[in-house]
Design a protein around this motif. Structure first.
Motif, mmCIF file in Angstrom:
data_model
loop_
_atom_site.group_PDB
_atom_site.id
_atom_site.type_symbol
_atom_site.label_atom_id
_atom_site.label_comp_id
_atom_site.label_asym_id
_atom_site.label_seq_id
_atom_site.Cartn_x
_atom_site.Cartn_y
_atom_site.Cartn_z
ATOM 1 N N LEU A 1 35.633 2.434 58.107
ATOM 2 C CA LEU A 1 34.287 3.232 58.451
ATOM 3 C C LEU A 1 34.915 4.687 58.799
ATOM 4 O O LEU A 1 34.381 5.463 58.431
ATOM 5 N N VAL A 2 36.138 4.866 59.570
ATOM 6 C CA VAL A 2 36.885 5.804 59.773
ATOM 7 C C VAL A 2 36.894 6.737 58.181
ATOM 8 O O VAL A 2 36.635 8.186 58.414
ATOM 9 N N VAL A 3 37.789 6.223 57.445
ATOM 10 C CA VAL A 3 37.996 6.705 56.286
ATOM 11 C C VAL A 3 36.861 7.256 55.601
ATOM 12 O O VAL A 3 36.808 8.412 55.044
ATOM 13 N N THR A 4 35.872 6.295 55.510
ATOM 14 C CA THR A 4 34.574 6.715 54.720
ATOM 15 C C THR A 4 33.935 8.021 55.511
ATOM 16 O O THR A 4 33.714 9.000 54.604
ATOM 17 N N GLU A 5 33.783 8.153 56.641
ATOM 18 C CA GLU A 5 33.198 9.470 57.198
ATOM 19 C C GLU A 5 34.192 10.287 57.073
ATOM 20 O O GLU A 5 33.580 11.783 56.920
ATOM 21 N N LEU A 6 35.537 10.432 57.236
ATOM 22 C CA LEU A 6 36.232 11.615 57.187
ATOM 23 C C LEU A 6 36.385 12.246 55.750
ATOM 24 O O LEU A 6 36.358 13.503 55.474
ATOM 25 N N VAL A 7 36.385 11.367 54.904
ATOM 26 C CA VAL A 7 36.349 11.588 53.315
ATOM 27 C C VAL A 7 34.934 12.385 53.013
ATOM 28 O O VAL A 7 34.873 13.319 52.477
ATOM 29 N N ALA A 8 33.818 11.562 53.519
ATOM 30 C CA ALA A 8 32.674 12.279 53.329
ATOM 31 C C ALA A 8 32.247 13.604 53.876
ATOM 32 O O ALA A 8 31.838 14.385 53.212
ATOM 33 N N ASN A 9 33.041 13.703 55.117
ATOM 34 C CA ASN A 9 32.683 14.868 55.482
ATOM 35 C C ASN A 9 33.757 16.128 54.971
ATOM 36 O O ASN A 9 33.179 17.272 54.841
ATOM 37 N N ALA A 10 34.716 15.786 54.443
ATOM 38 C CA ALA A 10 35.627 16.790 53.676
ATOM 39 C C ALA A 10 34.762 17.070 52.351
ATOM 40 O O ALA A 10 35.026 18.391 52.098
ATOM 41 N N TYR A 11 34.088 16.332 51.959
ATOM 42 C CA TYR A 11 33.163 16.566 50.579
ATOM 43 C C TYR A 11 31.993 17.417 51.030
ATOM 44 O O TYR A 11 31.654 18.524 50.379
ATOM 45 N N ASP A 12 31.384 16.889 51.951
ATOM 46 C CA ASP A 12 30.097 17.509 52.591
ATOM 47 C C ASP A 12 30.329 18.927 53.178
ATOM 48 O O ASP A 12 29.494 19.795 52.929
ATOM 49 N N HIS A 13 31.248 19.046 53.778
ATOM 50 C CA HIS A 13 31.479 20.103 54.678
ATOM 51 C C HIS A 13 32.855 21.192 54.416
ATOM 52 O O HIS A 13 32.753 22.374 54.896
ATOM 53 N N GLY A 14 33.604 20.434 53.714
ATOM 54 C CA GLY A 14 34.831 21.262 53.089
ATOM 55 C C GLY A 14 34.980 21.769 51.933
ATOM 56 O O GLY A 14 34.130 21.952 51.299
#
Length: 138
Positions: free
Chosen positions: A47-60
């Motif tokens: 769950l943590v890896v999913t959220e951090l990777v998704a955030n890197a694509y959504d906001h990074g």
């Protein structure tokens, strides 16, 4: 064993492409490295890896990179995601839509610690998940 110590093995690392990788592949990649965790611990890590990777694509911004470290005593999994955007990490609010923005709340609740390290080329968002040591399972 993945270890963050300078003298230990290098972390498990994955360069994330310009295109959004299917998160199932990222989760499968990480799960294959963490086979000795309990089902609950692995679920938290995924769950943590999913959220951090998704955030890197959504906001990074590219380039993006994922690293996973594992320490033995105490047993901890550390997930780090780099991206080139200098933007702030905001908990509980999304600039994309009002029905989003809970990802970092999930990270905060699944992990024992999380944070942001700023560097010249952007930032690293990281989270640590405490796990039982393999010898503690029993």
């Amino acid at each position: 064993m993945l270890d963050r110590e300078e003298s230990g093995p290098r972390p498990l690392a994955l360069d994330l492409t310009e295109e959004v990788p299917p998160l199932v592949q990222v989760r499968r990649w990480m799960g294959s490295a963490l086979t000795d965790l309990t089902e609950d611990e692995l679920g938290d890590c995924l769950l943590v890896v999913t959220e951090l990777v998704a955030n890197a694509y959504d906001h990074g911004e590219a380039p993006r990179r994922l690293r996973v470290y594992r320490s033995a005593h105490p047993s901890t999994v550390r997930v780090e995601v780099d991206d080139a955007a200098p933007g702030e990490v905001v908990v509980g609010r999304s600039r994309l839509s009002t029905d989003r923005g809970r990802g970092m709340l999930l990270v905060q609740n699944c992990g024992s610690r999380w944070g942001v390290e700023r560097h010249e080329d952007g930032k690293t968002v990281w989270a640590e998940i405490d796990c039982k040591s393999p010898g503690d399972l029993g």
